[in-house]
Design a protein around this motif. Structure first.
Motif, PDB file in Angstrom:
ATOM      1  N   ASP A 168      16.108  75.079  68.675  1.00  0.00           N
ATOM      2  CA  ASP A 168      15.566  75.577  67.702  1.00  0.00           C
ATOM      3  C   ASP A 168      14.349  77.256  67.290  1.00  0.00           C
ATOM      4  O   ASP A 168      14.674  77.991  66.445  1.00  0.00           O
ATOM      5  CB  ASP A 168      14.486  74.857  67.322  1.00  0.00           C
ATOM      6  CG  ASP A 168      14.331  74.673  65.422  1.00  0.00           C
ATOM      7  OD1 ASP A 168      15.124  75.786  65.042  1.00  0.00           O
ATOM      8  OD2 ASP A 168      13.564  74.589  65.320  1.00  0.00           O
ATOM      9  N   SER A 169      13.509  77.627  68.248  1.00  0.00           N
ATOM     10  CA  SER A 169      12.393  78.514  68.169  1.00  0.00           C
ATOM     11  C   SER A 169      11.952  78.186  69.523  1.00  0.00           C
ATOM     12  O   SER A 169      11.769  77.413  70.606  1.00  0.00           O
ATOM     13  CB  SER A 169      11.853  77.743  67.252  1.00  0.00           C
ATOM     14  OG  SER A 169      10.875  79.420  67.381  1.00  0.00           O
ATOM     15  N   PRO A 170      12.376  80.065  70.034  1.00  0.00           N
ATOM     16  CA  PRO A 170      11.745  80.872  71.668  1.00  0.00           C
ATOM     17  C   PRO A 170      10.301  80.578  71.296  1.00  0.00           C
ATOM     18  O   PRO A 170       9.309  80.165  70.674  1.00  0.00           O
ATOM     19  CB  PRO A 170      12.328  82.064  71.698  1.00  0.00           C
ATOM     20  CG  PRO A 170      12.211  82.076  69.692  1.00  0.00           C
ATOM     21  CD  PRO A 170      12.353  80.844  69.901  1.00  0.00           C
ATOM     22  N   SER A 194       5.826  72.480  65.858  1.00  0.00           N
ATOM     23  CA  SER A 194       6.263  72.364  64.660  1.00  0.00           C
ATOM     24  C   SER A 194       6.557  73.938  64.344  1.00  0.00           C
ATOM     25  O   SER A 194       7.527  73.905  62.764  1.00  0.00           O
ATOM     26  CB  SER A 194       5.798  71.508  64.189  1.00  0.00           C
ATOM     27  OG  SER A 194       4.277  71.539  63.765  1.00  0.00           O
ATOM     28  N   MET A 195       5.962  74.702  64.687  1.00  0.00           N
ATOM     29  CA  MET A 195       5.897  76.163  63.387  1.00  0.00           C
ATOM     30  C   MET A 195       6.452  76.694  64.836  1.00  0.00           C
ATOM     31  O   MET A 195       6.450  76.977  65.574  1.00  0.00           O
ATOM     32  CB  MET A 195       4.636  76.223  63.369  1.00  0.00           C
ATOM     33  CG  MET A 195       4.297  75.673  62.063  1.00  0.00           C
ATOM     34  SD  MET A 195       2.538  75.957  61.147  1.00  0.00           S
ATOM     35  CE  MET A 195       2.375  75.198  59.935  1.00  0.00           C
ATOM     36  N   VAL A 196       6.915  78.681  63.986  1.00  0.00           N
ATOM     37  CA  VAL A 196       6.768  79.678  65.423  1.00  0.00           C
ATOM     38  C   VAL A 196       5.953  79.712  66.063  1.00  0.00           C
ATOM     39  O   VAL A 196       4.199  78.953  65.578  1.00  0.00           O
ATOM     40  CB  VAL A 196       7.220  80.477  63.996  1.00  0.00           C
ATOM     41  CG1 VAL A 196       8.426  80.458  63.317  1.00  0.00           C
ATOM     42  CG2 VAL A 196       5.808  81.129  63.166  1.00  0.00           C
ATOM     43  N   ARG A 222       6.516  78.362  57.667  1.00  0.00           N
ATOM     44  CA  ARG A 222       5.917  79.065  59.427  1.00  0.00           C
ATOM     45  C   ARG A 222       7.018  77.760  59.706  1.00  0.00           C
ATOM     46  O   ARG A 222       6.974  77.623  61.206  1.00  0.00           O
ATOM     47  CB  ARG A 222       4.639  79.101  59.455  1.00  0.00           C
ATOM     48  CG  ARG A 222       3.824  80.266  59.297  1.00  0.00           C
ATOM     49  CD  ARG A 222       2.880  79.549  58.732  1.00  0.00           C
ATOM     50  NE  ARG A 222       1.910  78.830  58.485  1.00  0.00           N
ATOM     51  CZ  ARG A 222       0.656  78.253  59.212  1.00  0.00           C
ATOM     52  NH1 ARG A 222      -0.158  79.253  59.274  1.00  0.00           N
ATOM     53  NH2 ARG A 222       0.017  77.469  57.971  1.00  0.00           N
ATOM     54  N   ILE A 223       6.928  76.643  59.171  1.00  0.00           N
ATOM     55  CA  ILE A 223       7.679  75.160  59.936  1.00  0.00           C
ATOM     56  C   ILE A 223       9.180  74.971  60.820  1.00  0.00           C
ATOM     57  O   ILE A 223       9.805  76.058  59.534  1.00  0.00           O
ATOM     58  CB  ILE A 223       7.318  74.215  59.161  1.00  0.00           C
ATOM     59  CG1 ILE A 223       6.247  73.752  59.302  1.00  0.00           C
ATOM     60  CG2 ILE A 223       7.762  72.498  59.946  1.00  0.00           C
ATOM     61  CD1 ILE A 223       5.597  72.944  58.036  1.00  0.00           C
ATOM     62  N   ASP A 236       5.532  64.907  66.283  1.00  0.00           N
ATOM     63  CA  ASP A 236       4.873  65.682  66.696  1.00  0.00           C
ATOM     64  C   ASP A 236       3.275  66.034  66.495  1.00  0.00           C
ATOM     65  O   ASP A 236       2.924  66.468  67.719  1.00  0.00           O
ATOM     66  CB  ASP A 236       4.282  66.819  65.683  1.00  0.00           C
ATOM     67  CG  ASP A 236       3.742  66.582  64.156  1.00  0.00           C
ATOM     68  OD1 ASP A 236       4.011  65.139  63.727  1.00  0.00           O
ATOM     69  OD2 ASP A 236       3.294  67.257  63.228  1.00  0.00           O
ATOM     70  N   GLU A 237       2.875  64.465  66.335  1.00  0.00           N
ATOM     71  CA  GLU A 237       1.442  63.874  66.601  1.00  0.00           C
ATOM     72  C   GLU A 237       0.924  63.182  67.961  1.00  0.00           C
ATOM     73  O   GLU A 237       0.189  63.213  68.506  1.00  0.00           O
ATOM     74  CB  GLU A 237       0.789  62.742  65.753  1.00  0.00           C
ATOM     75  CG  GLU A 237       1.371  63.584  64.415  1.00  0.00           C
ATOM     76  CD  GLU A 237      -0.034  64.768  63.846  1.00  0.00           C
ATOM     77  OE1 GLU A 237      -0.955  64.834  64.630  1.00  0.00           O
ATOM     78  OE2 GLU A 237       0.119  64.795  62.528  1.00  0.00           O
TER      79      GLU A 237
END
Length: 332
Positions: A168-170, A194-196, A222-223, A236-237
């Motif tokens: 999903d995101s590098p 969970s964010m960029v 940013r999420i 995520d926790e």
């Protein structure tokens, strides 16, 4: 609290030349800490004072509010170029200082013994007195057992979550951040990212919908897509079970603030740090996604401290599971 504040005995001070000697009270908790902060502000405004000596000879109890007032006063003294020295610091108070690194910042004058010595070497090693939950061996045992179970589940879920995050995101799989725990002690918290990757740098571009000393935005750009799912399910926790295992956190407690949030705290707000921060707690199970006022967070944190018992912890653990599996609950 107003009636209690009126009962605070004024601090005893002695002035000689450009030096002010201040005798601190036996307890430096929230009520005394507020008074100490207000008085200190007046002292540093005196252009003739170049040095302040804080005599801790009678002080045997200090809590997070006392630590908060001292940190704030250190900054005020530096701003006015006033030398700050401590005398007669009790071992229990020194231990509290060491938790937040104040023992390395403060000048504690040598060869000044505390007026009230501790009874034994064993008592000197006890943690500072703040809240009974911190001293409970049963609560700590439950935390360790819960952390072991939680880390086992995390190990099973790690690979699929890691793959989803990467696709999903590098960037890294895990995210770490410095937070403030019991007595304001700093520690590194861990989460699934969970964010960029440049989320911290972009924080100033996002509107804060909350009022007070915490940050929240329901539609934070940013999420990431996977991040929204991780937050919705609280996955995520899960890496924070490691923080619980090593003693930085507890299963149930208060939300650990960031360092910049702590900078905005009033002295009374430091009361929420009298307990270890928790993976869950009153705020998380009582409408976290709807609470936008920091004062409401404080009320929930203090309610937890007032009502705490092992049974109350189990009740909040149960409510945590209910919130997680409630599809309409939002992020925990």
């Amino acid at each position: 609290m107003t009636s209690e504040i009126k009962k605070v005995v004024p601090l005893v001070t002695t002035r000689f030349n450009n030096t002010l000697l201040v005798q601190l009270p036996p307890r430096l908790t929230v009520i005394e800490a507020i008074s100490f902060r207000q008085s200190f502000q007046q002292w540093v405004e005196d252009a003739n004072i170049t040095k302040i000596i804080l005599d801790f000879g009678h002080t045997t109890i200090i809590d997070s509010s006392g630590i908060g007032s001292l940190i704030t006063n250190i900054k005020s003294a530096k701003t006015k170029n006033i030398e700050l020295t401590l005398w007669s610091v009790n071992p229990q108070v020194k231990l509290a200082f060491s938790l937040v690194g104040l023992d390395k910042i403060l000048h504690i004058e040598a060869n000044t013994d505390a007026t009230i010595p501790t009874a034994s070497r064993k008592s000197q090693q006890r943690p500072p007195l703040t809240h009974p939950s911190v001293r409970s061996p049963i609560k700590r045992t439950i935390d360790i057992l819960g952390a072991i179970v939680g880390l086992s589940v995390t190990a099973v879920l790690f690979v699929p979550i890691a793959i989803a995050i990467k696709l999903d995101s590098p960037g890294p799989i895990l995210f770490s951040q410095t937070r403030c725990g019991w007595m304001g002690r700093r520690f590194r918290i861990w989460k699934f990212r969970s964010m960029v990757t440049n989320a911290e740098a972009l924080k100033s571009t996002v509107t804060n919908q909350a009022a007070g000393a915490f940050f929240k935005n329901d539609h934070d750009p940013r999420i990431t897509r996977v991040g929204r799912f991780l937050r919705k399910t609280s996955l995520d926790e899960f890496p924070q079970f490691w923080n619980i295992l090593i003693g930085d956190m507890s299963l149930i407690g208060t939300r650990p603030p960031t360092t910049d949030e702590l900078e905005k705290y009033d002295i009374s707000n430091w009361q929420r740090l009298d307990v270890r921060p928790g993976l869950s707690g009153e705020w998380q199970v009582n409408g976290r996604s709807k609470i936008l006022n920091f004062e409401d967070v404080i009320k929930l944190d203090l309610r937890y401290q007032e009502n705490w018992s092992l049974g109350y912890d189990f009740k909040l653990i149960l409510k945590t599971f209910i919130v997680i599996f409630n599809k309409d609950s939002g992020a925990m």
